[in-house]
Motif scaffolding. Structure first.
Motif, short mmCIF file in Angstrom:
data_model
loop_
_atom_site.label_atom_id
_atom_site.label_comp_id
_atom_site.label_asym_id
_atom_site.label_seq_id
_atom_site.Cartn_x
_atom_site.Cartn_y
_atom_site.Cartn_z
N ARG A 8 12.20 7.29 3.53
CA ARG A 8 12.38 8.75 3.64
C ARG A 8 11.75 9.33 4.90
O ARG A 8 11.96 10.49 5.21
N ASP A 9 10.96 8.53 5.60
CA ASP A 9 10.39 8.99 6.88
C ASP A 9 10.10 7.78 7.77
O ASP A 9 10.26 6.63 7.34
N GLU A 10 9.61 8.05 8.97
CA GLU A 10 9.44 6.98 9.95
C GLU A 10 8.39 5.96 9.52
O GLU A 10 8.56 4.76 9.72
N ALA A 11 7.31 6.46 8.90
CA ALA A 11 6.24 5.55 8.47
C ALA A 11 6.78 4.58 7.41
O ALA A 11 6.56 3.37 7.48
N GLN A 12 7.53 5.13 6.43
CA GLN A 12 8.12 4.28 5.39
C GLN A 12 9.09 3.26 5.99
O GLN A 12 9.13 2.11 5.59
#
Ligand code: MV4
Length: 445
Positions: free
Chosen positions: A172-176
């Protein structure tokens, strides 16, 4: 036409194929593992040959034993059913090099449509919409991030060699995304022996709609309309139906015509299924193709009046399809419930045991495809499906009423079954209004 067919499968689909062969005047050779010894359906075959111990890897998946049985049984073709070796391109090759026609596509066509990346690239060539995805495999973190920035989050990481929802991961985001791509690749290597991954835009709350096609060896391809298979839990389908409710006729037509184009472009013959995700705005996206007969094929048989097993056998023997697209009429509504030996009150845990009593519903437009009977023991070795209950009625409302009546009429004692959960689904107002998507059952529970 073939004189004798070996059925490289067990249970209800083996019985279904034996029945079709009998009506066609074709002899049958059944194979069985020690776990299935003495099963009554084996007596309906002209010959039954033991191919090994209970474990599938030592029997129903053991290619050399099946080929030996084909030799002993003196058959001219092999029907793989579904599961087991049905989508094993090597098995299709071995059958044909031993001069047994494999009732399925060529191994090349099977490999082409079975690999999701090559299937996707054919789809694109013939204008079949695909979920926005990375073109080809993702090998670096920066490629993954570039893709996600382009299409927007959330994105879905899929394993090239995965299937049935295995090897999928949402980011759902860049870190994930950074952590997920490494993990997904490692998991895919361990699970499938192939760490290749690709990315797709994540479609939230989609419906699963699949088009049934049949194709012969002369380049004729006909679609037999669609089935909605959104009612699944952990990728186990519980209820399937046709037509897909609340879909415009124009959407259904466009989806089925897209499936036909894909199958034509793949040089494919046999029955086959082209799977799509359908979003809330009725956009549809190709996800994968199944190069086999499917469990839910009778849903289509009821609404089209076409026997899909006989059609598979005809086209494998080199006959042209006995109908054209314009001959196909979709009539009424059909619903299937897969009756599983499992405990819906305890996380659908498989529930082996012996059926002490069984009373099967009947009546107008009712069909029950099953190898089970009173005295049948559901073992722990194979899947827990003991039969498929189907209804066919003029309208969906009547089909739902008929299925509820049949589920209440069915008596299976001695084991727990999926029937209570299927009754809950069919009685739910959302289902009755056709407000369904792949998250329906999880939300209901
Ligand atoms: C998806 C998806 C959402 N977005 N792909 C699951 C099994 C595999 N055949 C494809 N699957 C999905 N792919 C994108 N880009 C959601 C699913 C999915 C699903 C698909 C069909 C039927 C049931 C499903 C249940 C959960 C997720």
């Amino acid at each position: 036409m073939f004189k004798r067919i070996l059925i490289a499968n067990r249970g209800e689909i083996a019985l279904r194929i034996i029945r079709a062969c009998k009506e066609m005047g074709i002899g049958t050779v059944a194979v069985y593992s020690e776990a299935d010894r003495g099963a009554p359906y084996l007596d309906l075959a002209d010959e039954a040959i033991c191919i090994g111990p209970a474990r599938s890897s030592e029997s129903y998946l053991k290619i050399d034993r099946i080929i030996s049985a084909a030799e002993i049984g003196d058959v001219d073709a092999i029907h793989p059913g579904y599961g087991f070796l049905a989508e094993n391109a090597h098995f299709a090759d071995v059958c044909r090099s031993c001069r047994y026609e494999f009732i399925g596509p060529t191994s090349d066509a099977m490999a082409l449509v079975g690999d999701k990346n090559s299937a996707r690239s054919i789809a694109k060539q013939v204008g079949v919409p695909c979920v926005p995805g990375s073109d080809g495999l993702i090998s670096t973190e920066s490629e993954a991030l570039d893709f996600a920035r382009k299409v927007g989050f959330p994105v879905l990481i899929k394993a090239s060699a995965g299937g049935g929802g295995r090897g999928m991961r949402v980011a759902r985001d860049e870190a994930q995304l950074r952590t997920a791509i490494t993990q997904a690749s490692q998991e895919a290597s361990a699970a499938f022996g192939n760490g290749d991954i690709y990315l797709e835009k994540f479609i939230d709350g989609p419906r699963h709609v699949e088009a049934q096609i049949v194709a012969d060896k002369h380049g004729n391809v006909v679609h037999l309309w669609e089935r909605d298979c959104s009612m699944q839990r952990r990728h186990q389908k519980l209820v399937e139906e046709s037509p897909a409710p609340n879909l415009k006729l124009a959407t259904r037509k466009a989806l089925c015509e897209a499936a036909t184009r894909l199958v034509k472009a793949a040089d494919y013959f046999n029955a086959g299924t082209v799977e799509f995700l359908v979003d809330k705005d009725e956009n549809f996206y190709f996800i994968e193709m199944n190069a086999r007969i499917q469990v839910e094929h009778p849903v289509t048989e009821l609404v089209t009046g076409i026997d899909l097993i006989k059609t598979q056998i005809l086209v494998a023997a080199g006959e042209p399809l006995p109908f054209e697209q314009q001959d196909i009429v979709h009539r009424g509504a059909s619903i299937e419930c897969r009756i599983n030996a499992e405990d819906p009150e305890h996380h659908f845990r498989p529930c082996p045991g012996t059926i002490t009593q069984m009373i099967v519903p009947g009546g107008f437009g009712v069909r029950f495809d099953s190898h089970a009977h009173a005295g049948y023991t559901v073992g722990p070795t194979y899947d827990s499906m003991i039969g498929k209950l189907l209804v066919h009625q003029p309208t969906r409302r009547e089909a739902i009423d008929s299925m509820i009546r049949c589920l209440n009429e069915m008596r299976i004692e001695g084991i727990k079954t999926s029937i209570p959960i299927q009754l809950r689904i069919l009685e739910s107002p959302d289902f009755q209004e056709g407000r369904i998507d792949t998250g329906f059952i999880e939300r209901m529970l």
